[in-house]
Enzyme design. Structure first.
Site, PDB file in Angstrom:
ATOM      1  N   ASP A  29      46.893  75.285  66.354  1.00  0.00           N
ATOM      2  CA  ASP A  29      46.637  75.237  65.054  1.00  0.00           C
ATOM      3  C   ASP A  29      48.641  74.531  64.908  1.00  0.00           C
ATOM      4  OD1 ASP A  29      46.342  72.732  62.902  1.00  0.00           O
ATOM      5  OD2 ASP A  29      47.057  73.895  61.412  1.00  0.00           O
ATOM      6  N   ASP A  31      50.632  71.569  62.076  1.00  0.00           N
ATOM      7  CA  ASP A  31      51.292  71.991  60.613  1.00  0.00           C
ATOM      8  C   ASP A  31      51.325  72.567  59.415  1.00  0.00           C
ATOM      9  OD1 ASP A  31      53.069  70.457  59.182  1.00  0.00           O
ATOM     10  OD2 ASP A  31      51.317  70.005  57.927  1.00  0.00           O
ATOM     11  N   ASP A 227      46.643  78.876  59.472  1.00  0.00           N
ATOM     12  CA  ASP A 227      47.330  78.396  58.416  1.00  0.00           C
ATOM     13  C   ASP A 227      46.212  78.466  57.427  1.00  0.00           C
ATOM     14  OD1 ASP A 227      47.342  75.696  58.733  1.00  0.00           O
ATOM     15  OD2 ASP A 227      48.603  75.745  56.964  1.00  0.00           O
TER      16      ASP A 227
END
Length: 345
Positions: A29, A31, A227
């Protein structure tokens, strides 16, 4: 509930030492994992460049459908991580691929979205329209930051006409400069309430997103790093991949403790700086097959108890989580005790 393309129940994953192959691809991922806005996250450049040095392919899997793969690759490259557009998989690309497979080259698609989605659709040979009278076969919807009231009304009319509604991603919100702001999921929710319809969504946590990226590389044992438990980890688990929750973004160790089985990560990473230990399989890092209830962690009166000398290490945290999950799956209640929320490299 919004249907997800190719959704599947989480599969049982073998421990790394039982899989018979090394990790041969890492999906990321962006961001909260690689960067926050224009700045790299601490440890990201070192960790990803280590993979480059080891000739381990990487791919960046993003639900953001507003930017093209080329723009995303350029952004990552400015951080000090050389990246090509082929190393980026966007939800727009996945949606375009699915529509091309379903309807064929030249099919007319009603577009609700920005440049990233339009470019992806056209690259698959699909024809775009904003006019329902043209007879489109499907609606492709992604976030359009400049959408107008009139465009929303036309989208409602297109959906109500009964043609298939496909959407890039279900992310309800994003982090703006001063507050959380609406994501594509917010517009899906609004359009669904107005029309009574639901789209098929291809972005994370759909396993199709992960499978699409891994298939581009030909990986046999991919690792998904993210995250967020409810997009990155759930999507990786649903695809049958090993997953790593990196603690530089949204979710922390206590979130992982409370997660239902399909959202539980294989590994915990303080930051991407820990990738070399994970990839090399060092005993000091731990593994998915680590012993439960080792000398460093136990459950006492319903509370996790980690030895003070070891409670900040990734391996002991992973063992503690597995011990807790096993107990919780038997019906026991387990509180965090002295389990930390985040740990450092």
């Amino acid at each position: 509930m919004t249907p997800v393309a190719n959704a599947a129940a989480p599969v049982d994953r073998r421990a790394p030492e039982e899989s018979g192959a090394p990790i041969d691809c890492v999906l990321f991922d962006l961001d909260g994992v690689v960067y926050h806005g224009p700045e790299p996250i601490s440890g990201a450049v070192e960790g990803i460049n280590f993979l480059h040095e080891q000739s381990i392919p990487v791919n960046y899997v993003t639900n953001n459908a507003t930017r093209t793969a080329g723009v995303v690759a350029e952004h990552i490259s400015t951080l000090g991580i050389n990246t090509t557009p082929a190393e980026v998989t966007t939800s727009a690309q996945v949606l375009a691929g699915r529509l091309a497979e379903r309807f064929g080259t030249g099919a007319l698609i009603y577009l609700v979205g920005a440049t990233g989605l339009a470019t992806a659709l056209e690259s698959e040979g699909l024809t775009l329209t904003h006019n329902l009278d043209d007879g489109p076969v499907a609606i492709a919807q992604g976030l359009d930051p400049d959408i107008t009231y009139q465009a929303i009304v036309r989208a409602c009319e297109a959906i109500t006409s009964g043609i298939e509604w496909w959407a890039t991603n279900p992310d309800y919100s994003m982090v703006g400069p001063r507050s959380r702001v609406p994501g594509n999921g917010a517009f899906i929710d609004m359009l669904s309430k107005l029309t009574g319809a639901q789209p098929t969504v291809v972005g994370k946590p759909s396993p199709h997103m992960m499978e699409f990226a891994a298939r581009r590389i030909g990986a046999q044992r991919p690792l998904m790093v993210g995250d967020r438990l409810d997009t990155d980890i759930e999507g990786g688990n649903s695809a049958g991949f090993e997953t790593a929750l990196v603690l530089t973004g949204v979710h922390d160790i206590h979130d992982a403790l409370r997660a239902r089985p399909g959202l539980r990560p294989t590994y915990i990473l303080p930051s991407l700086r820990g990738l070399p230990k994970l990839i090399d399989g060092e005993d000091t890092y731990g593994s998915a097959g680590g012993a439960l209830g080792s000398a460093g962690c136990r459950i006492v009166d319903g509370q996790l108890c980690l030895d003070d000398s070891a409670h900040s290490g990734a391996a002991i945290v992973q063992d503690a989580l597995r011990l807790a999950w096993e107990a919780m799956d038997r019906g026991d209640n387990v509180a965090p005790g002295n389990l930390p929320r985040r740990i450092h490299d």
